[in-house]
Scaffold this active site. Structure first.
Site, mmCIF file in Angstrom:
data_model
loop_
_atom_site.group_PDB
_atom_site.id
_atom_site.type_symbol
_atom_site.label_atom_id
_atom_site.label_comp_id
_atom_site.label_asym_id
_atom_site.label_seq_id
_atom_site.Cartn_x
_atom_site.Cartn_y
_atom_site.Cartn_z
ATOM 1 N N LYS A 247 0.865 -1.217 -0.033
ATOM 2 C CA LYS A 247 -0.187 0.119 -0.003
ATOM 3 C C LYS A 247 0.985 1.182 0.140
ATOM 4 O O LYS A 247 0.286 2.443 -0.179
ATOM 5 C CB LYS A 247 -0.901 -0.031 1.246
ATOM 6 C CG LYS A 247 -2.124 -1.205 1.077
ATOM 7 C CD LYS A 247 -3.284 -0.886 2.130
ATOM 8 C CE LYS A 247 -4.140 -1.828 1.749
ATOM 9 N NZ LYS A 247 -5.324 -1.808 2.994
ATOM 10 N N HIS B 144 -5.406 -11.555 -0.877
ATOM 11 C CA HIS B 144 -6.812 -11.229 -1.265
ATOM 12 C C HIS B 144 -7.560 -12.258 -2.142
ATOM 13 O O HIS B 144 -8.493 -11.720 -2.797
ATOM 14 C CB HIS B 144 -6.673 -9.725 -1.536
ATOM 15 C CG HIS B 144 -6.573 -8.712 -0.664
ATOM 16 N ND1 HIS B 144 -7.575 -8.598 0.233
ATOM 17 C CD2 HIS B 144 -5.687 -7.898 -0.360
ATOM 18 C CE1 HIS B 144 -7.237 -7.632 1.089
ATOM 19 N NE2 HIS B 144 -6.066 -7.140 0.680
HETATM 20 FE FE LIG Z 1 -4.394 -6.434 1.912
#
Ligand SMILES: [Fe+2]
Length: 340
Positions: free
Chosen positions: A187, A237
């Site tokens: 991220k 994910h």
């Molecule tokens: Fe994640």
């Protein structure tokens, strides 16, 4: 884990001597007899060291070293170029090509071994230092928003607790802890305007966020100490029915550590406040996990085990409250009294 060495040299008795000698010292040795193979092998194997004899007909040793170093994944791999030459300028050519060391000649295999050991010690030290930087980076992402602060620490804790109850070995528990801490490191490549956006994300913004497992894998891949956790980072994910990302893996194709992280990740997200809702209670979060497992999105067996752990924990807490109640003469709060 024995260190891996990629030995680049034309097929010769000297190469076989090096290979046999290094194998005797418990190194895993792979060989490449041409530049293309060396480039491919280095990318795939991610060895701990490349020993490059300047004997290839199609390419100069320094040029091959430079090409190896062009690949960001190879940046931390020490490359030693062995080239018979008395030209003092060769030293700086080697440095400019990114070689960790340049040997004009190696008087004996034993001398070579001493030098290799010293480079591997240095590589291991650099890996550990780089790992500390990556861990700090993961925490710095959370520092951007109070909503996600502490998420990775809790993930590490849940994942290890979960792994223990599944009977995983100590080494796997260590991997789970680090994977929990670093699962969202990718991220860092997502712009703040998207990462911290309070409202719903557009389709394009969502696409950027969905790249974070791949970015995370790329960030951690050059570090030997993080190699084992790469599948957990890349696949945390995915969904059991194949509707997840980035690779749409299904069921048991999804590595176990990634499936463990998924359960912990959802549980932590649900029990933490968001701009659009308050934090759910543990019971509510466990019920949603159960529903997601029934829909076939997350691993049903793992969720069942996760529920069992939390059920025993809640029973333990209830017993404690009930003991306190009888001691102090008060009634325990009913807020968390539902045991799933
Ligand atoms: Fe994640």
């Amino acid at each position: 884990m024995s260190p891996t060495i990629l030995l680049v040299d034309v097929a010769s008795s000297e190469r076989e001597n090096w290979k046999a000698f290094l194998q005797e010292q418990s190194y895993k040795v792979f060989t490449a007899r041409d530049a293309d193979t060396a480039l491919r092998q280095c990318h795939l194997l991610q060895p701990d060291l490349v020993l490059l004899h300047d004997t290839l007909p199609e390419m100069d040793g320094f040029e091959l070293c430079r090409r190896l170093k062009e690949n960001p994944l190879n940046q931390l791999i020490p490359v030693v170029v062995i080239k018979r030459s008395s030209d003092p300028a060769e030293n700086s050519r080697g440095r400019n090509a990114g070689a960790a060391d340049f040997w004009e000649a190696c008087t004996s295999l034993v001398e070579g071994l001493l030098r290799i050991e010293s480079l591997l010690r240095l590589k291991s030290y650099m890996d550990e230092q780089a790992k500390c930087v990556v861990l700090s980076l993961a925490h710095s992402i959370e520092a951007k928003s109070p909503l996600i602060q502490g998420h990775s620490d809790r993930m590490a804790e849940y994942a290890v607790q979960f792994g223990e109850s599944l009977g995983l070995e100590e080494r796997e528990l260590q991997d789970l802890r680090v994977a929990g801490l670093l699962h969202d490191i990718g991220k860092v490549a997502v712009p703040d305007s998207i990462l911290l956006k309070p409202g719903p994300l557009s389709a394009n913004e969502m696409e950027v966020v969905r790249q974070h497992p791949v970015f995370g894998e790329q960030i951690c891949a050059p570090l030997r100490s993080l190699r084992r956790i790469l599948p957990a980072i890349r696949h945390h994910h995915e969904r059991m029915d194949g509707s997840g990302y980035p690779d749409g893996l299904r069921g048991q194709q999804i590595p176990l550590h990634a499936r463990i992280l998924q359960v912990a990740d959802i549980y932590d997200a649900l029990t933490t406040a968001r701009p659009y809702r308050i934090a759910l209670t543990s019971e509510e979060a466990l019920e949603i996990l159960r529903q997601e497992a029934l829909h076939g999105w997350i691993d049903f067996c793992l969720v069942r085990e996760f529920l069992r752990i939390h059920q025993s924990e809640q029973e333990f807490q209830l017993r404690g409250r009930s003991m306190l109640a009888s001691y102090y003469g008060t009634t325990p709060s009913s807020k968390n009294s539902t045991v799933i």
